[in-house]
Design an enzyme around this catalytic site. Structure first.
Site, PDB file in Angstrom:
ATOM      1  N   TYR A  52       0.853  -1.196   0.000  1.00 36.13           N
ATOM      2  CA  TYR A  52       0.000   0.000   0.000  1.00 36.13           C
ATOM      3  C   TYR A  52       0.881   1.235   0.000  1.00 36.13           C
ATOM      4  O   TYR A  52       1.766   1.371   0.843  1.00 36.13           O
ATOM      5  CB  TYR A  52      -0.900   0.028   1.249  1.00 36.13           C
ATOM      6  CG  TYR A  52      -2.352  -0.148   0.884  1.00 36.13           C
ATOM      7  CD1 TYR A  52      -2.948   0.708  -0.052  1.00 36.13           C
ATOM      8  CD2 TYR A  52      -3.124  -1.156   1.439  1.00 36.13           C
ATOM      9  CE1 TYR A  52      -4.275   0.546  -0.411  1.00 36.13           C
ATOM     10  CE2 TYR A  52      -4.455  -1.319   1.075  1.00 36.13           C
ATOM     11  CZ  TYR A  52      -5.017  -0.464   0.151  1.00 36.13           C
ATOM     12  OH  TYR A  52      -6.320  -0.629  -0.205  1.00 36.13           O
ATOM     13  N   GLU A  54      -0.407   4.722  -0.535  1.00 37.39           N
ATOM     14  CA  GLU A  54      -1.220   5.935  -0.706  1.00 37.39           C
ATOM     15  C   GLU A  54      -0.371   7.183  -0.517  1.00 37.39           C
ATOM     16  O   GLU A  54       0.419   7.271   0.426  1.00 37.39           O
ATOM     17  CB  GLU A  54      -2.382   5.944   0.289  1.00 37.39           C
ATOM     18  CG  GLU A  54      -3.544   5.125  -0.234  1.00 37.39           C
ATOM     19  CD  GLU A  54      -4.530   4.766   0.852  1.00 37.39           C
ATOM     20  OE1 GLU A  54      -4.084   4.298   1.914  1.00 37.39           O
ATOM     21  OE2 GLU A  54      -5.737   4.947   0.625  1.00 37.39           O
ATOM     22  N   ASP A 197      -6.072  13.914 -25.051  1.00 36.14           N
ATOM     23  CA  ASP A 197      -6.122  12.512 -24.617  1.00 36.14           C
ATOM     24  C   ASP A 197      -5.584  11.685 -25.780  1.00 36.14           C
ATOM     25  O   ASP A 197      -6.297  11.411 -26.751  1.00 36.14           O
ATOM     26  CB  ASP A 197      -7.578  12.132 -24.288  1.00 36.14           C
ATOM     27  CG  ASP A 197      -7.730  10.663 -23.908  1.00 36.14           C
ATOM     28  OD1 ASP A 197      -6.764   9.889 -24.102  1.00 36.14           O
ATOM     29  OD2 ASP A 197      -8.807  10.292 -23.429  1.00 36.14           O
ATOM     30  N   THR A 223      -3.528   6.377 -21.828  1.00 36.63           N
ATOM     31  CA  THR A 223      -3.424   5.046 -21.250  1.00 36.63           C
ATOM     32  C   THR A 223      -2.064   4.493 -21.655  1.00 36.63           C
ATOM     33  O   THR A 223      -1.401   5.045 -22.540  1.00 36.63           O
ATOM     34  CB  THR A 223      -4.538   4.104 -21.765  1.00 36.63           C
ATOM     35  OG1 THR A 223      -4.618   4.247 -23.182  1.00 36.63           O
ATOM     36  CG2 THR A 223      -5.874   4.434 -21.142  1.00 36.63           C
ATOM     37  N   LYS A 226      -2.088   0.733 -24.964  1.00 34.59           N
ATOM     38  CA  LYS A 226      -2.493   0.654 -26.383  1.00 34.59           C
ATOM     39  C   LYS A 226      -1.235   0.644 -27.247  1.00 34.59           C
ATOM     40  O   LYS A 226      -0.457  -0.300 -27.128  1.00 34.59           O
ATOM     41  CB  LYS A 226      -3.444   1.813 -26.692  1.00 34.59           C
ATOM     42  CG  LYS A 226      -4.739   1.737 -25.856  1.00 34.59           C
ATOM     43  CD  LYS A 226      -5.739   2.789 -26.269  1.00 34.59           C
ATOM     44  CE  LYS A 226      -7.070   2.595 -25.567  1.00 34.59           C
ATOM     45  NZ  LYS A 226      -7.182   3.351 -24.300  1.00 34.59           N
ATOM     46  N   ARG A 232      -1.991  -2.352 -18.477  1.00 29.25           N
ATOM     47  CA  ARG A 232      -3.154  -1.475 -18.311  1.00 29.25           C
ATOM     48  C   ARG A 232      -2.803  -0.413 -17.284  1.00 29.25           C
ATOM     49  O   ARG A 232      -2.273  -0.733 -16.226  1.00 29.25           O
ATOM     50  CB  ARG A 232      -4.364  -2.268 -17.826  1.00 29.25           C
ATOM     51  CG  ARG A 232      -4.912  -3.024 -18.909  1.00 29.25           C
ATOM     52  CD  ARG A 232      -6.117  -3.801 -18.783  1.00 29.25           C
ATOM     53  NE  ARG A 232      -6.218  -4.306 -20.135  1.00 29.25           N
ATOM     54  CZ  ARG A 232      -6.825  -3.661 -21.117  1.00 29.25           C
ATOM     55  NH1 ARG A 232      -7.475  -2.548 -20.892  1.00 29.25           N
ATOM     56  NH2 ARG A 232      -6.808  -4.143 -22.336  1.00 29.25           N
TER      57      ARG A 232
HETATM   58  N1  DSN Z   1     -11.829   1.057 -24.872  1.00 26.70           N
HETATM   59  C1  DSN Z   1     -10.934   1.986 -25.507  1.00 26.70           C
HETATM   60  C2  DSN Z   1     -10.891   1.794 -26.979  1.00 26.70           C
HETATM   61  O1  DSN Z   1     -11.040   0.656 -27.403  1.00 26.70           O
HETATM   62  O2  DSN Z   1     -10.690   2.728 -27.718  1.00 26.70           O
HETATM   63  C3  DSN Z   1     -11.251   3.385 -25.180  1.00 26.70           C
HETATM   64  O3  DSN Z   1     -11.495   3.501 -23.829  1.00 26.70           O
END
Ligand code: DSN
Length: 441
Positions: A52, A54, A197, A223, A226, A232
């Site tokens: 933990y 925090e 974003d 994120t 990707k 993730r």
């Molecule tokens: N789920 C993502 C996507 O596939 O683009 C976006 O949050």
């Protein structure tokens, strides 16, 4: 004695094995997915999950965090260096909390944000009425213009009329380059914050095949799983321009993360992000990023030759949006047929779609994961041919937009017909044999 997963929980063990097999045997073409390295997964599956932490490095609410501090600072430093920004927060658990943290930091309840509408390729967290952002803040959306392209003049006009406190760019289903410089100018003219974003295109930015928003936006969210190919997770970057607008932004973002939105960060995830950032700084990552776009453009050209209609007529990045209305096939039906043929992607709305989201008229596909496997431009011809053959099997299976009952009945009939179809599994067999040539790490 260490008890392996196989012995402790054979059910979960075999499900993980089955998923590994599935990922190996199909063409993963969901534009937002990828295959992480073994090193990333090793960090993710480490003892750091036990801790933990925090708070933030040097100011934690729990003892025993000297190593967690080092892990987090390493991730921050690597990200700062990679993107050329003065502040990075690596704690958002994923993209939606990252965006929410920005809203909590820069907007008061009821203040206005403006992003691309979900139906045109925006994201639910960019002010959609059913999401938290749309419920806590006032939200207006811009739309795409002619040929499904961003119309910067129209956006500028709308921004000057609406005067949002926050303008958002960056999308989930936009296959074209984003002019961040122009967005920066629009935000400056209106005196508002600009948040980019870039979740979908971070890896392309790092590889230099898409312009970076860093000189023009105040805040960048992304994120990490990707095109960046990490675990993730997500990051919030504050740019020099952002610090100039508000030197308190880092502090406000930290308060938005905790106590605002989250509890303890996932230190194992932070470590895995750090690993992926190290990988992203290599020459081979740049090569991979370039190849993603080369593959997407080669595939776009081949799909066009096969009679598919591409939203905006092509792609500049990693994704392609196919409008299947000319094939008289519903997008969801096509996505199911393609999965049966060993090609995994998602059905997606297209600009001007008259169908509800659950039965959208298009499919979205991307090349990040197949590029990680090592596929090149020459392989795209074969893939496009499989698309044609699979979609041919369901051609004519369209659904009505205005009759819910008929739609549901027809959809059930189509699914049953697809289960009986012999050609789709035959394609899947070919795909599987092809995939064997491109092993996953
Ligand atoms: N789920 C993502 C996507 O596939 O683009 C976006 O949050």
């Amino acid at each position: 004695m260490i008890q392996s997963l196989k012995h402790t929980d054979p059910q979960i063990f075999s499900l993980i094995k089955a998923e590994a097999k599935r990922q190996k045997n199909v063409l993963e073409m969901i534009a937002s997915e990828n295959y992480t390295s073994h090193a990333v997964m090793e960090a993710l599956g480490s003892v750091l999950t036990n801790k933990y932490s925090e708070g933030f490095p040097g100011k934690r609410y729990y003892q025993g965090n000297s190593i967690a501090d080092e892990v987090e600072m390493l991730a921050q430093e690597r990200a700062k260096h990679l993107f050329g920004v003065p502040y990075v927060n690596v704690q958002p658990l994923s993209g939606a909390p990252a965006n929410s943290a920005v809203y909590f930091a820069v907007l008061k309840n009821g203040e206005k944000m403006m992003g691309l509408s979900l139906a045109m390729g925006g994201h639910i967290t960019h002010g959609h009425k059913l999401g938290l952002s749309g419920r806590l803040f006032t939200s207006v959306h811009y739309e795409l213009g002619k040929d499904a392209l961003l119309d910067y003049d129209a956006i500028e006009k709308q921004v000057m009329q609406e005067k949002p406190q926050l303008l958002i760019c960056g999308y989930t289903a936009y296959p074209r380059e984003i002019d961040f410089k122009r967005f920066g100018e629009i935000a400056d003219k209106a005196g508002c914050y600009l948040m980019a974003d870039v979740s979908h295109i971070t890896g392309l930015i790092v590889a230099g095949v898409h312009p970076s928003p860093v000189p023009y936006a105040h805040i960048v969210t992304t994120t990490t799983h990707k095109t960046l190919r990490g675990p993730r997770g997500a990051m919030i970057l504050v740019t020099e321009k952002g610090l100039q607008k508000d030197p308190e932004l880092p502090k406000k973002l930290e308060t938005a993360i905790i106590p605002g939105l989250q509890g303890g960060p996932h230190d194992n995830q932070t470590a895995a992000i750090a690993v992926s950032l190290k990988e992203a700084a290599t020459a081979s990552f740049k090569k991979y990023g370039k190849q993603i776009v080369a593959n997407a453009q080669a595939l776009a050209a081949e799909l066009q030759k096969q009679g598919f209609e591409l939203v905006s007529g092509g792609t500049d990045n990693h994704l392609i949006l196919l409008d299947l209305r000319n094939k008289k096939v519903n997008g969801r039906v096509a996505a199911i047929a393609l999965e049966a043929a060993g090609i995994v992607l998602n059905y997606n709305g297209v600009p001007g779609d008259e169908m509800p989201p659950l039965f959208a008229s298009g499919i979205r596909l991307g090349t990040p994961a197949i590029t990680t496997r090592g596929l090149k431009e020459k392989d795209m011809k074969k893939i496009a041919e499989w698309y044609r053959l699979a979609v041919k099997e369901v051609e004519g299976m369209d659904l009505p937009s205005d009759d819910k009952v008929k739609r549901s009945t027809l959809f059930k009939e189509y699914k049953a017909a697809m289960l009986k179809n012999k050609k789709l599994p035959a394609i899947a067999k070919e795909v599987k044999a092809f995939c064997k040539k491109f092993p996953i790490e």
